[in-house]
Scaffold this active site. Structure first.
Site, PDB file in Angstrom:
ATOM      1  CG  PHE A 208      -4.110  -3.730 -10.561  1.00 30.65           C
ATOM      2  CD1 PHE A 208      -2.718  -4.446 -10.216  1.00 30.65           C
ATOM      3  CD2 PHE A 208      -4.533  -3.429 -11.933  1.00 30.65           C
ATOM      4  CE1 PHE A 208      -2.025  -4.887 -11.385  1.00 30.65           C
ATOM      5  CE2 PHE A 208      -3.674  -4.012 -12.967  1.00 30.65           C
ATOM      6  CZ  PHE A 208      -2.399  -4.575 -12.732  1.00 30.65           C
ATOM      7  CB  THR A 209       0.289  -1.662  -9.650  1.00 33.99           C
ATOM      8  OG1 THR A 209       0.396   0.101  -9.706  1.00 33.99           O
ATOM      9  CG2 THR A 209       0.278  -1.705 -10.922  1.00 33.99           C
ATOM     10  CB  CYS A 210       2.131  -2.509  -4.766  1.00 34.68           C
ATOM     11  SG  CYS A 210       1.165  -3.860  -4.479  1.00 34.68           S
ATOM     12  CG  MET A 211       3.846   0.403  -9.290  1.00 36.95           C
ATOM     13  SD  MET A 211       5.430  -0.249  -8.520  1.00 36.95           S
ATOM     14  CE  MET A 211       6.653   0.864  -9.378  1.00 36.95           C
ATOM     15  CD  GLU A 212       1.674   5.673  -2.573  1.00 33.85           C
ATOM     16  OE1 GLU A 212       0.633   5.887  -3.418  1.00 33.85           O
ATOM     17  OE2 GLU A 212       1.715   5.227  -1.491  1.00 33.85           O
TER      18      GLU A 212
END
Ligand SMILES: Cc1ncc(COP(=O)(O)O)c(C=O)c1O
Length: 408
Positions: A328-332
């Site tokens: 869910f994080t916005c980290m690739e």
């Protein structure tokens, strides 16, 4: 409460799973060494208060490495005599009070021998026992072992360069302090049985070389447990005890184990759901409400044992060549694993990570979302929420926007 209706993501602990590994461990120790053994549960591995209470109920000691852990286990009712205090940085006050109360301490630093000298002088009529953490060259002992760090471990006193001998001689000069134990915890990636046999034979070698009469040998943790494809306590303690028996009498020397992850892996899962399916050029990404930050905060894992729970029949779905399970994080980098040639996943399908209990529940970063809830399935099948989802109130506690809000 019904597990089918719980809102994801959450951790889930089956008490019967914990019982299984606790029983295997106790039996392996009793069978190979006899009754003179003790277990110190590694608190750092998962310090969930309910779990610590469970370990206490099993008769296990608390293996701690910080003043915070000390205060936590104290609050949960462990007394000093039922603690093993390890680690490279200790608090002098806690060090003294555990020693005075007959708990276990394995020294590991430059300052602890000084504290022992002071304690010895302050209490000339008392006798003290301590353990010494050994650092030995595992790469030389077991060339096939995959080490955690290429240059070897950094804990304990080095056998090869004489620091270990130095610290033992220094303690031996104190009239009322005895080197009563050797602590051999060593983390390796491959966790093979043969490395434990080699460490046990090091204990024999050191005791002989430095003429030590040991009341305990602490083999530390680092075992596999709860995995069908790996060795378990029965294999490890058979090999360890075979070596130790060459020198030590099981009625006089206590065998200590400090398991962490091996005690809780089998029992714990992390349950997540697919929230969205995104097609980006020729890739299919499954966006889930779990994350690599929940499961692999140390970014050391390459595999995530898991199983799926589908909302409807997967056999009736098209087969997709590649689907990437992502977080869910916005980290690739928040990508967990690729499903190859699997049924097309849908929102609502669950990805359940198995063996998810060690170094996750409490090592979760407070990043974007806060700690997920934890449920316990009791032996009778009833469900209990032991940790609520952390929310803004928990995150904001002890934060002050203005100076005047702060009260010491
Ligand atoms: C001294 C000590 N004992 C026990 C453990 C528990 O290890 P594991 O969770 O791999 O069993 C650790 C973990 O690093 C440790 O440092």
């Amino acid at each position: 409460m019904n597990s089918d209706t719980l809102q994801t993501p959450y951790f889930y602990i089956r008490e019967t799973g914990l019982d299984t590994d606790a029983a295997i461990l106790k039996e392996a120790l009793s069978k190979n060494w006899g009754p003179n053994h003790l277990v110190g549960y590694s608190v750092k591995t998962n310090s969930l208060p309910w779990l610590l209470q469970y370990m206490k109920g099993q008769g296990f000691f608390a293996e701690i490495v910080s003043d915070t852990e000390y205060r936590l286990v104290k609050k949960l009712g462990f007394d000093n005599a039922h603690m093993i205090y390890n680690g490279p940085i200790k608090e002098k006050e806690i060090f003294n009070s555990i020693l005075l109360d007959g708990g276990y301490i394995n020294i590991d630093s430059t300052e602890e021998p000084i504290w022992l000298e002071e304690l010895s002088a302050a209490y000339p009529q008392r006798n003290f026992s301590v353990g010494v953490r050994v650092n030995c060259d595992i790469a030389a002992l077991c060339p096939e072992e995959v080490l955690v760090e290429e240059e070897g471990g950094r804990f304990g006193y080095c056998y090869e360069n004489g620091r270990l001998e130095e610290v033992i001689s220094r303690i031996n000069r104190l009239p009322n302090v005895k080197v009563a134990g050797l602590h051999l915890h060593s983390s390796t990636q491959s966790r093979t049985v043969s490395v434990y046999a080699a460490l046990a034979s090091m204990a024999v070698r050191i005791a002989e070389e430095y003429n030590l009469e040991l009341s305990y040998v602490d083999m530390g943790g680092g075992y596999f447990g709860g995995r069908e494809d790996k060795p378990d306590y029965r294999d490890y303690f058979y090999a360890i005890c075979k070596e130790l028996r060459r020198k030590f009498d099981p009625t006089r020397t206590t065998l200590i184990a400090e398991p962490g992850v091996s005690l809780i892996s089998r029992a714990t899962t992390f349950v997540t759901s697919v929230k969205d399916v995104k097609e980006i050029r020729n890739h299919s990404f499954l966006i889930t409400d779990g994350s690599r930050t929940n499961l692999n905060p140390l970014v050391t894992r390459h595999v995530y044992p898991h199983h799926m729970v589908y909302v409807d029949e997967p056999e009736k779905r098209p087969v997709i060549k590649s689907q990437w399970v992502t977080g869910f994080t916005c980290m690739e980098y928040d990508r967990l694993f690729e499903i190859k040639d699997g049924p097309a996943m849908k929102p609502g399908d669950k990805v359940v990570y198995d063996t998810a209990g060690g170094y996750t529940m409490c090592l979760n970063p407070l990043f974007i979302h806060y700690f997920p809830p934890v449920y316990v399935e009791h032996r009778d099948g009833t469900l209990f929420k032991t940790r609520d989802q952390w929310d803004v109130d928990e995150f904001m506690q002890k934060n002050y926007i203005e100076e005047r809000d702060f009260h010491e």
